[in-house]
Design a protein around this motif. Sequence first.
Motif, PDB file in Angstrom:
ATOM      1  N   ALA A 101       0.817  -1.218   0.000  1.00  0.00           N
ATOM      2  CA  ALA A 101       0.000   0.000   0.000  1.00  0.00           C
ATOM      3  C   ALA A 101       0.844   1.259   0.000  1.00  0.00           C
ATOM      4  N   TYR A 141       3.081   1.920  -1.919  1.00  0.00           N
ATOM      5  CA  TYR A 141       3.318   2.329  -3.306  1.00  0.00           C
ATOM      6  C   TYR A 141       2.047   2.955  -3.872  1.00  0.00           C
ATOM      7  N   THR A 142       1.813   4.196  -3.506  1.00  0.00           N
ATOM      8  CA  THR A 142       0.605   4.867  -3.959  1.00  0.00           C
ATOM      9  C   THR A 142       0.643   5.099  -5.466  1.00  0.00           C
ATOM     10  N   GLU A 143       1.863   5.082  -6.046  1.00  0.00           N
ATOM     11  CA  GLU A 143       1.913   5.233  -7.507  1.00  0.00           C
ATOM     12  C   GLU A 143       1.336   4.007  -8.209  1.00  0.00           C
ATOM     13  N   GLY A 147      -1.863   2.255  -4.360  1.00  0.00           N
ATOM     14  CA  GLY A 147      -1.959   2.097  -2.920  1.00  0.00           C
ATOM     15  C   GLY A 147      -2.830   0.932  -2.487  1.00  0.00           C
ATOM     16  N   LYS A 205      -5.616   0.179  -3.639  1.00  0.00           N
ATOM     17  CA  LYS A 205      -7.035   0.520  -3.657  1.00  0.00           C
ATOM     18  C   LYS A 205      -7.689   0.059  -4.959  1.00  0.00           C
ATOM     19  N   ASP A 238      -0.042  12.818   0.032  1.00  0.00           N
ATOM     20  CA  ASP A 238       0.665  11.835  -0.769  1.00  0.00           C
ATOM     21  C   ASP A 238       0.657  12.274  -2.238  1.00  0.00           C
ATOM     22  N   HIS A 280       0.819  10.686  -4.968  1.00  0.00           N
ATOM     23  CA  HIS A 280       0.104   9.863  -5.935  1.00  0.00           C
ATOM     24  C   HIS A 280      -1.378   9.737  -5.629  1.00  0.00           C
ATOM     25  N   MET A 281      -1.713   9.809  -4.368  1.00  0.00           N
ATOM     26  CA  MET A 281      -3.131   9.707  -4.017  1.00  0.00           C
ATOM     27  C   MET A 281      -3.475  10.826  -3.052  1.00  0.00           C
TER      28      MET A 281
END
Lengths: 652, 144, 302
Positions: A339, A341-343, A346, A348, C164, C166-167
């Motif tokens: 998670a 690694y939001t790139e 994440g 989701k 964040d 990226h998000m």
Amino acid sequence: MAKVGVFVCHCGVNIAAKVDVKKVVDTLKDMPEVGFAQEYKFMCSSPGQELIRKAIKDNNINRVVVAACSPRMHLPTFQKALASEGLNPYLVSMANIREQCSWVTDDPAEATQKAIDLVARQIKRVVHQDPLDEIYVPMTKTALVIGGGIAGIQAALDIADGNRKVILVEKSPSIGGRMAQLDETFPTLDCSQCILTPKMVEAAQHPNIEIRVNSEVKKVDGYVGNFEVTIEKKATYVDAQKCIGCGICQEKCPVKTVPDDFNAGLNTRAAIAIPFPQAVPAIPVIEADYCKKLIENKCGVCAKICPAEAVVYDDTPKQETVNVGAIVVATGYREMDPAVYTEYGGMKYPDVITGMQFERLISSTGPTGGELKRPSDGKIPKTVVFVQCVGSRDESKAHAYCSGICCMYTAKHTMLYKHHVPDGQAYVSYIDVRAPGKTYEEFVRRAIEEEDVRYLRGRVAKIRRLQNGQYRVYTEDTLVGRAVHIDADMVVLASAVEPQKDAVGLAQILGIACDADGFYTEAHPKLKPIETASAGVFLAGACQGPKDIPASVQQGSAAASKVLALFAKDTMVKSPQIAAVDPTACTGCLTCSYVCHYSAIEEKEFGKRRVAEIIPGKCQGCGACVATCKGKAITLAGFSDDEIYEEIVSCR
Amino acid sequence: MQIEKEPKILAILCKWCSYAGADLAGTSRFAYPANVRIVQVPCSGRVDPIMIFKAFVEGYDGVMVSGCHPGDCHYTTGNYHARRRIAVARRLLEFVGVHPDRMHFTWISAAEGKKFAEVCSRFTDKLKNLSGTEKTLARKELAT
Amino acid sequence: MFLFQPCVGSNKYPGLITASIEFFRKLGIELVTSDDQTCCGGFLTFTNVAQPTSTMPAVARNIAVAEEMGLDILTLCNGCHTFLTEFSHFMNDRPPVKNVVNVILSMIGREYKGNQDIYHSLEIIYKLKERIRANVTRPLNGMKFATHYGCHYLNGFKKTALDDPHMPTIMEELIEAMGGEIAEYGENRTCCGTGLTQIIINKEELSLPHTKMKLDNLNAAEPDAVVVVCPYCLAQIDRMQQKLNYRRSGKYRVPVIHLVQLIGLALGVDIVKLGFDAHAISFKDFLKKFDSIHAKAEVHNG
């Protein structure tokens, strides 16, 4: 009346180059304590030791000082020499005139004077050394294996086949570990359950193995040969003796919202359930946080319909202490949650999953019955991108180390994917491909050549969810120097291998160390990968570092061989250099017992008083109590006040 | 009382870490002043403050005690006891009039051969530079 | 605080400035502007028209204006924020550079000290989230908003990043605090396309298709408006819709609103001061829907 034999070693030129050995002998031979003095080129050699024996026999010496290298090198050698001639081995002392004299002093005159000093002090010290007898403690020939994965199972089987008893403790409701969650294994594409379950059954049926599931090690006291381990069995609410494993409770349970850890969180299951169909033992457990009966005293269906009346709602955790002689730690690993690694979304995005989740999707016992379907809409993915090194080899966000198994299991995944979806296209985003084992490289080549898997060397920068439900994977092909994007139906992240969440807690209980990444530390990285710094505690499997199944099996067997070697003796020899209390001098304040780390000091009655008593079997000889005792009532054999002060006082 | 000759240093080293570190200094040939005399104890927790006082009484110019790094003690907690005892010993030494710099407490691991040699050299230099105007406990001097 | 006026804001969307001043005042913060201010210089540097050696003194001069008033700086534009912050950090970390810049500034009687903080309005606004929530007089109930943070906000140099990259979620939280709903769309972190326009060098051919792609994706989510935090993004998404409409490339009518205008709307700032008339895409339908919500609410309450 002490008569000391002094032997000054040349050690070739190591000592003789700086220290005038002859002068040392000449200066010291006239000391009143000295009955015999001699120099020799190599005292540790056979002729050297023969000199000592001869001197004991012919010159009546009853104490020996060998001035040579460090006692850490050769003290045992000389102790054996004394013993062979009938002299107590604890009546020898070494003067360190090599590592701590000739090798660190430039000026020969200074070196010689220092050597004379050092030897003289040992002569004065050795006079105060008393003969000591070895202590023998009985060896408990039962082993404890912590962790019921493949490494733990292998260790347990090998120890049990060696005719010794094993207690196999497993935290979850069934043994099997990670291997039970796999579909097929590399490089043979064997069905994982098919090769594992025979071993699981063998372990369950072996007369020498006692499996305790739903159990954890809470406390470890004692030392090698005599550990006292407290095991806690958690409340399972099902009587294992009565349960017949029919599974009707699981069917009828109205609660279906418990996250299914076996399926890596892809689905949920009932509050009372067997973890997976091939579980050993196949006995369900009630998840107390979800059970309606346990939380609000409603429902109770499972108890009503159980044909064996095995459901017990008033269960509690139970602790038991067992005696074992050796411990094998085989607690395994867990898959990192990517998670961070939001790139990549994440975690989701429902169709961006981890390696273990992919494994469960293609598994016939998995949430989709082995059909590879997208978690979001159930469609079959026609384009899948497999991303290697997610969380590994990445100091900036996760771990610097390589997880060792992902290149191989990714190749495996691409092949299994093609077997499930023959008209699909698989891509692999990689940095390197690490395939070192036997037939491993050929395995990866198969994926590329036979299954037309496209390997793209480059890291994935971003994964974006498109409106049409696909995922745009932005990566690159560095070998041609082009940025690439792939619209994928599913993305599989080869997430890093991490130590278990409570690895550090268990390490503290066992008295072993963790390295910077949380994996258990071995005694020597090259030559002692199985032992730890704590005698009697051995490591096996991924808890020591990321590794694949063959390596885990090897370590399991290696640990077993260490245990069996230990158990080959009936008693453990213990160093007699331990502490003892003089009850006549002891005031009974028991302050010493507070500083003893090994709980070796207890209260004892001495006439009308209470005094402290040290248990010889437990004392490790550190001397903390000796320094604590205000009345100087405790003596440490081998490092008594007399001996130490004699060394300090003889200062020239 | 000026220190004219090389200062005499007593180094009390724990068997598992510091003594091994001193051995490593030897194996690696890191030289240090020849006035250092090493006594081995099983654990720095064995060190009694009286030993330190005894050393000064017997004429040592400096006393060094070394154990395993915190967390690494072979007997797990011995070095913590050592640390506390040495702290008290230091206060007592000052009270009695011995310069606090004459006692040095350090952690040296079995891998720190170079460190051992450096600590010995620096301690020797520090002792040489001490003015020596403080009281001495040395038996010989007291007698005169 | 010192409000650093964005050039695109001053020239094209003056509503940003008036809205900010008004609603910050409602929250108890007084924003000060100065006519001594100039363009931050970012655009010139980013398009390689001017060298940092020329634009850095300009940046230093602008910050010095705020320093002389002893105020921290608030920016409304991703570009201004990134540019001012990067260059001020650069100067602060390198005394020789700072000295040279100050030599130049001394010629006009100013000095750059580097002791004031520079904040993006989104960060300050997020910290005031609860105060905003408490002061909402016209909630955005039922209206859907798509968010666009902008590249220089997400990827720009931020020593104290709140979110964040990226998000990001802080804009969503603010919108929800004011009663709005979020319209999710896939290309939400894609660049608005300004960077590719390079108006002076005129590379519209790269920029326009890119913005179109983002708009198509955006429209599929059917938002009532797109919320941005940068006047460049605002100008691009707003005016390029108009251009695309002229070229018959489609029918684009999503109004683009800057966060400060949205907050101004929810906090009851006078509509005229929000400056919607300056926008290319009309706010007529948006305001109609907005007013009807409140008319209904009044009927219920009344």
